[in-house]
Design a protein around this motif. Structure first.
Motif, PDB file in Angstrom:
ATOM      1  N   VAL A   1       2.339  -2.190   8.930  1.00  0.00           N
ATOM      2  CA  VAL A   1       2.999  -3.498   8.872  1.00  0.00           C
ATOM      3  C   VAL A   1       3.726  -3.732  10.195  1.00  0.00           C
ATOM      4  CG1 VAL A   1       4.793  -4.869   7.749  1.00  0.00           C
ATOM      5  CG2 VAL A   1       3.258  -3.438   6.367  1.00  0.00           C
ATOM      6  N   ASP A   2       3.480  -4.881  10.789  1.00  0.00           N
ATOM      7  CA  ASP A   2       4.188  -5.296  12.003  1.00  0.00           C
ATOM      8  C   ASP A   2       5.283  -6.262  11.578  1.00  0.00           C
ATOM      9  OD1 ASP A   2       4.931  -5.803  14.585  1.00  0.00           O
ATOM     10  OD2 ASP A   2       3.169  -7.017  15.089  1.00  0.00           O
ATOM     11  N   PRO A   3       6.553  -5.838  11.564  1.00  0.00           N
ATOM     12  CA  PRO A   3       7.620  -6.706  11.047  1.00  0.00           C
ATOM     13  C   PRO A   3       7.742  -8.001  11.844  1.00  0.00           C
ATOM     14  CG  PRO A   3       8.409  -4.459  11.376  1.00  0.00           C
ATOM     15  CD  PRO A   3       7.078  -4.547  12.040  1.00  0.00           C
ATOM     16  N   ASP A   4       8.253  -9.033  11.186  1.00  0.00           N
ATOM     17  CA  ASP A   4       8.494 -10.303  11.856  1.00  0.00           C
ATOM     18  C   ASP A   4       9.354 -10.079  13.095  1.00  0.00           C
ATOM     19  OD1 ASP A   4       8.432 -13.473  11.231  1.00  0.00           O
ATOM     20  OD2 ASP A   4      10.329 -12.904  12.180  1.00  0.00           O
TER      21      ASP A   4
ATOM     22  N   GLY B   1      -0.589  -7.225   6.387  1.00  0.00           N
ATOM     23  CA  GLY B   1      -0.690  -5.791   6.607  1.00  0.00           C
ATOM     24  C   GLY B   1      -2.077  -5.409   7.072  1.00  0.00           C
ATOM     25  N   PHE B   2      -2.186  -4.231   7.672  1.00  0.00           N
ATOM     26  CA  PHE B   2      -3.453  -3.742   8.189  1.00  0.00           C
ATOM     27  C   PHE B   2      -3.822  -2.451   7.460  1.00  0.00           C
ATOM     28  CE2 PHE B   2      -1.155  -6.043  11.430  1.00  0.00           C
ATOM     29  CZ  PHE B   2      -2.099  -6.971  11.881  1.00  0.00           C
ATOM     30  N   ARG B   3      -4.918  -2.484   6.695  1.00  0.00           N
ATOM     31  CA  ARG B   3      -5.336  -1.287   5.942  1.00  0.00           C
ATOM     32  C   ARG B   3      -6.045  -0.324   6.893  1.00  0.00           C
ATOM     33  NH1 ARG B   3      -9.788   0.197   2.980  1.00  0.00           N
ATOM     34  NH2 ARG B   3     -10.749  -1.891   3.117  1.00  0.00           N
ATOM     35  N   VAL B   4      -5.554   0.920   6.914  1.00  0.00           N
ATOM     36  CA  VAL B   4      -6.045   1.912   7.864  1.00  0.00           C
ATOM     37  C   VAL B   4      -7.387   2.484   7.402  1.00  0.00           C
ATOM     38  CG1 VAL B   4      -5.575   4.117   8.996  1.00  0.00           C
ATOM     39  CG2 VAL B   4      -3.691   2.494   8.578  1.00  0.00           C
ATOM     40  N   LEU B   5      -8.377   2.421   8.284  1.00  0.00           N
ATOM     41  CA  LEU B   5      -9.678   3.047   8.028  1.00  0.00           C
ATOM     42  C   LEU B   5      -9.769   4.425   8.652  1.00  0.00           C
ATOM     43  CD1 LEU B   5     -12.026   0.005   8.766  1.00  0.00           C
ATOM     44  CD2 LEU B   5     -11.333   0.866   6.520  1.00  0.00           C
ATOM     45  N   ASP B   6      -9.193   4.572   9.842  1.00  0.00           N
ATOM     46  CA  ASP B   6      -9.301   5.834  10.571  1.00  0.00           C
ATOM     47  C   ASP B   6      -8.172   5.922  11.586  1.00  0.00           C
ATOM     48  OD1 ASP B   6     -10.273   8.266  11.332  1.00  0.00           O
ATOM     49  OD2 ASP B   6     -12.154   7.524  12.189  1.00  0.00           O
ATOM     50  N   ARG B   7      -7.910   7.134  12.025  1.00  0.00           N
ATOM     51  CA  ARG B   7      -6.875   7.392  13.023  1.00  0.00           C
ATOM     52  C   ARG B   7      -7.442   8.366  14.040  1.00  0.00           C
ATOM     53  NH1 ARG B   7      -1.219  10.691  11.862  1.00  0.00           N
ATOM     54  NH2 ARG B   7      -0.601  10.951  14.070  1.00  0.00           N
ATOM     55  N   MET B   8      -7.176   8.121  15.314  1.00  0.00           N
ATOM     56  CA  MET B   8      -7.685   9.019  16.354  1.00  0.00           C
ATOM     57  C   MET B   8      -6.796   8.943  17.591  1.00  0.00           C
ATOM     58  SD  MET B   8     -11.035   6.612  17.140  1.00  0.00           S
ATOM     59  CE  MET B   8     -11.787   7.754  18.269  1.00  0.00           C
TER      60      MET B   8
ATOM     61  N   VAL C   1      -4.436   5.607  18.103  1.00  0.00           N
ATOM     62  CA  VAL C   1      -5.037   4.343  17.707  1.00  0.00           C
ATOM     63  C   VAL C   1      -5.404   4.402  16.225  1.00  0.00           C
ATOM     64  CG1 VAL C   1      -7.317   5.104  18.526  1.00  0.00           C
ATOM     65  CG2 VAL C   1      -6.893   2.680  18.154  1.00  0.00           C
ATOM     66  N   PHE C   2      -5.031   3.373  15.508  1.00  0.00           N
ATOM     67  CA  PHE C   2      -5.395   3.208  14.086  1.00  0.00           C
ATOM     68  C   PHE C   2      -6.462   2.121  14.004  1.00  0.00           C
ATOM     69  CE2 PHE C   2      -1.176   5.002  14.031  1.00  0.00           C
ATOM     70  CZ  PHE C   2      -1.218   5.916  12.981  1.00  0.00           C
ATOM     71  N   LEU C   3      -7.590   2.462  13.457  1.00  0.00           N
ATOM     72  CA  LEU C   3      -8.650   1.510  13.235  1.00  0.00           C
ATOM     73  C   LEU C   3      -8.440   0.905  11.839  1.00  0.00           C
ATOM     74  CD1 LEU C   3     -11.311   0.184  14.073  1.00  0.00           C
ATOM     75  CD2 LEU C   3     -12.507   2.190  13.149  1.00  0.00           C
ATOM     76  N   CYS C   4      -8.278  -0.408  11.797  1.00  0.00           N
ATOM     77  CA  CYS C   4      -7.882  -1.053  10.565  1.00  0.00           C
ATOM     78  C   CYS C   4      -8.827  -2.211  10.189  1.00  0.00           C
ATOM     79  CB  CYS C   4      -6.459  -1.627  10.689  1.00  0.00           C
ATOM     80  SG  CYS C   4      -5.205  -0.425  11.169  1.00  0.00           S
ATOM     81  N   VAL C   5      -8.757  -2.571   8.909  1.00  0.00           N
ATOM     82  CA  VAL C   5      -9.440  -3.766   8.432  1.00  0.00           C
ATOM     83  C   VAL C   5      -8.637  -4.984   8.886  1.00  0.00           C
ATOM     84  CG1 VAL C   5     -10.180  -5.039   6.393  1.00  0.00           C
ATOM     85  CG2 VAL C   5     -10.369  -2.549   6.421  1.00  0.00           C
TER      86      VAL C   5
END
Length: 387
Positions: free
Chosen positions: A274-277, A316-323, A381-385
């Motif tokens: 989540v990136d806050p306002d 919000g951004f749902r996380v698919l992967d992290r690298m 880096v978080f790869l997100c939907v």
């Protein structure tokens, strides 16, 4: 800079003849492509009045995105640029409801129009003769508003809450130096020391360095941080020194303060980011916001939050992967996922999202979002939907 209006211009524009001329000019496109041809036509019909007519119509069109019920108002270019958006002005007015208020930098009257329905008496003052005459025209329907010519640094009212909006330009350039505002912020605060005071400021001001003893409220509107307001201690709640207020044209407003809890867990990244306002971030209330919504930080120095749920109404951004952030490996993974449209969010890392997107050379069809940030000493880096 725009056209320099005179009192004579204002008198003409507010007359029945001027109003009819404005309605006639408003039928023209007045775009960047057509402006020269349109201006020639207006000059043929209205002579020396053409510039004032065209400028007023163009300013009114710009004002519709910022100010409510201002379709018949008179503006200068600078006054419109500085005018508070109606939604923000109305929010401030609700905090001052029931009080007599003196706006010592009233300009063309945008703040006064918001105050008038909430306050029993409203006084506006300014040193600019033309803006005062415009304000008189703009506020003619409000009987509880009084206008006067006065220097903002010379108190001329008693038993009023004082509001002010110092101009943020110095030598033609926008400034974040309090001493270069017009009037200078330190001088303004000294002039009304001991009075109930609310001063609109740029949100980029260093409030900790300013040492303001009351409340600093940072306000956003539809996702964009619009202003900060300094509230003296007599106008705020006990124990509150920072407030973030989030306004929306589509949803209910909400606020959070530093009087609320800020204790949060230290946990690995959750399912969502989540990136806050921006108001929350600028007000320094990221931890308070996280505690309120059961979130935690990816890194204690970074404003991105994470959790297993997303607050209602928040993107919000749902996380698919992290690298780890390595371009070659990232490019390969994005190609494998058939990535095409790509949104890139970055904090705490020296990355130009546009340049990175170009280097990745994506040609797929699936939209994704990258959240790139620093966790500890590593760029992650978080790869997100994409929501």
């Amino acid at each position: 800079m725009g056209y320099l209006f005179t009192r004579d211009d204002v008198g003409y524009l507010g007359s029945a003849t001027g109003r009819a001329a404005l309605a006639d000019v408003d039928r023209l496109a007045l775009t960047s492509v057509s402006l020269l041809k349109d201006l020639e036509q207006v000059r043929g019909a209205y002579g020396d009045r053409a510039a004032a007519l065209v400028e007023t119509v163009r300013l009114r069109r710009r004002a519709t995105a910022k100010l409510a019920d201002a379709g018949e108002w008179l503006f200068t270019d600078d006054a419109l640029q500085q005018a508070t958006p109606t939604a923000v002005a109305r929010h401030r007015a609700t905090r001052l409801a029931g009080r007599a208020v003196h706006d010592v930098t009233c300009s063309i009257g945008a703040e006064l129009a918001a105050l008038a329905p909430h306050c029993p008496a409203v006084l506006g003052s300014d040193l600019d003769d033309v803006r005062l005459v415009m304000a008189s025209r703009n506020l003619s329907g409000h009987r509880n508003v009084l206008l006067a010519k006065a220097d903002a640094l010379t108190p001329c009212s008693v038993d009023t809450v004082v509001t002010a909006d110092p101009a943020r330009r110095a030598d033609g350039r926008r400034t974040h130096d309090p001493a270069k505002l017009q009037p200078p912020l330190p001088d303004l605060l000294d002039a009304y020391r001991g009075r109930d005071l609310a001063v609109k400021c740029a949100p980029g001001l260093d409030f900790d360095r300013l040492g303001w003893p009351g409340e600093v409220e940072v306000v956003s509107l539809d996702g964009s941080v619009r202003e900060a307001c300094l509230w003296s201690s007599g106008l705020t709640e006990p124990g509150v020194t920072r407030r973030a207020t989030v306004l929306s044209s589509k949803a209910a407003a909400w606020t959070i303060t530093d009087a609320e809890p800020d204790v949060i867990d230290e946990r690995p990244p959750g399912q969502w980011i989540v990136d806050p306002d921006g108001a929350v971030v600028r007000a320094g209330l990221v931890r308070h916001y996280a505690a309120k919504h059961g979130l935690w930080q990816l890194d204690p120095r970074i404003a991105y939050l994470t959790g297993d749920t997303v607050p209602e109404g928040v993107r919000g951004f749902r996380v698919l992967d992290r690298m780890d952030f390595r371009e070659k490996a990232l490019r390969a993974e994005l190609h494998r996922r058939d990535c095409g449209p790509l949104e890139i969010l970055a904090r705490g890392v020296d990355i130009d999202p546009d340049a990175l997107r170009s280097r990745l050379k994506l040609r797929g069809s699936q939209p994704h979002t990258l959240v790139i940030t620093r966790i500890g000493r590593s760029a992650t880096v978080f790869l997100c939907v994409t929501p």
